[in-house]
Design an enzyme around this catalytic site. Sequence first.
Site, PDB file in Angstrom:
ATOM      1  N   GLU A   1       0.697  -1.200  -0.062  1.00  0.00           N
ATOM      2  CA  GLU A   1       0.111  -0.118  -0.145  1.00  0.00           C
ATOM      3  C   GLU A   1       0.876   1.192  -0.058  1.00  0.00           C
ATOM      4  O   GLU A   1       0.499   2.137  -0.557  1.00  0.00           O
ATOM      5  CB  GLU A   1      -0.840  -0.017   1.290  1.00  0.00           C
ATOM      6  CG  GLU A   1      -1.969   1.158   1.257  1.00  0.00           C
ATOM      7  CD  GLU A   1      -1.588   2.284   1.847  1.00  0.00           C
ATOM      8  OE1 GLU A   1      -2.112   3.533   1.710  1.00  0.00           O
ATOM      9  OE2 GLU A   1      -0.603   2.508   2.417  1.00  0.00           O
ATOM     10  N   GLU A   2       1.981   1.220   0.847  1.00  0.00           N
ATOM     11  CA  GLU A   2       2.687   2.445   1.090  1.00  0.00           C
ATOM     12  C   GLU A   2       3.398   2.995  -0.246  1.00  0.00           C
ATOM     13  O   GLU A   2       3.521   4.128  -0.439  1.00  0.00           O
ATOM     14  CB  GLU A   2       3.824   2.235   2.025  1.00  0.00           C
ATOM     15  CG  GLU A   2       3.217   1.966   3.552  1.00  0.00           C
ATOM     16  CD  GLU A   2       2.547   3.190   3.991  1.00  0.00           C
ATOM     17  OE1 GLU A   2       2.291   4.018   3.344  1.00  0.00           O
ATOM     18  OE2 GLU A   2       1.972   3.048   5.169  1.00  0.00           O
TER      19      GLU A   2
HETATM   20 ZN   LIG Z   1      -1.483   2.914   6.031  1.00  0.00          ZN
END
Ligand SMILES: [Zn+2]
Length: 458
Positions: free
Chosen positions: A324-325
């Site tokens: 996600e990052e």
């Molecule tokens: Zn997060």
Amino acid sequence: MNTLKISIITSYCLLLVSCNTDKTEIARIYSAAQNDSTSYYILRGLCKNYPNRLGGSANSIRAIDYMKSIMEQEKFDTVYLQECTVTHWDRGGEEIGTIKSNKVGSTRLSVCTLGNSVGTPNKGINAEIVEVKSFEELEKLGEKAIKGKIVFFNKPMDATKINSFEAYGEVVGFRFSGASVAANYGAEAVLVRSVTTANDTFPHTGVMRYENTPKQIPAFAISTIHADILSKQLVDDPKLIVHLKSNCKFLADEKSFNVIGEVRGSEFPDEYITVGGHLDSWDNTEGAHDDGGGCVQSIGVWRIFRDIGYIPKRTLRVVMFMDEEMNQRGGRKYAEMAKQKGEKHIFALESDGGCDKPKGFSFDTKENHLNYINSYKNFFEPYGADQFVSHGAGVDIDFLKEDHDIILGELMVDPTHYFDYHHSGYDTFEHINKEFLQQGSASMATIVFLVDKFGVSE
Ligand SMILES: [Zn+2]
């Protein structure tokens, strides 16, 4: 009494009975959560044994194995890995930031490179500083003032904003695009005040991108305390030099995975409800609030159902998303596979806003679904989690939006301290409050229970 009246009274009574039954079920959901510490200890194991879980790193793979083995003990029908390819950006060890001033002497700064950034040349960069608080200021100064220098974006987050996400949104652009913009004026590097509400010595990292830029220049975050020190020294010595050094680089792409636990629906197995958080974290943190907590809260939804004996009507998927990052390859892959298999997803819920006191949910969906889901709001009132807003939902589940009929949601918690922890060494397990963590899980289980039991439209 006429039959119409009798039938109205009967349906009213049935509605009341059903409503009271649901209230009782929801009270059981919250008690089950409050009496359980399993998630808390799973989170401890994740944070302490597998911190720094950036996509592509060795620790991210260990965290995947750990979470898979945890989920295998949670009595899902199946637990499996979903493969995705991730980029592998590596910080490359120690990073250096030092002020060299003829007037004040030498001062070490707490800095770190931003995710995706290029490293400095081997000998580092030595340059004067141009401090700005906006892109407009940068533009006004122009190439003449900026060429060959380090641009120092020093705009603090607005502490007067009650919703820290709003304050974050106002300044995160310097972190994300600062290097690309500054390179247009010939800057050598950028130093960005950490996007945090904390006054601390942790540099807070985060993703940056190179877009429409003539040159990829290194981008660093500087801790808020050191940003203030640098700003002050610049007043005394505008000609001071800052030395920046980093060795970050991209390694070869890596094979990675989402971890998925699935329970087949008892009545509508072809309708899917997804609940998740992201398993990756930045490489300078235990990633407790962001987002190990969201992961264990999601697993907790299924554990709570088991505890109260609720069998989902629809297929429940608990997903630990990867990457996600950086590039959200896990979220993209999940949506791609759902589309490819023609799966009908009716609801997806993510927890990625920290694990403080739950306040409600933010939804992203069509008007008719929104009206329907808003009718569940009162059930959350006794638990203080009845704020229902429409400010978008989780990043990983957003890729499912292509299916226009889906409801996307995100758990919303008290945002006051989230950016104290965010993307820094301060985001540790010790800053997790067990009761809040469990209340978050209970709130998630409740909304999933309601959507699963009643559906989302007439
Ligand atoms: Zn997060």
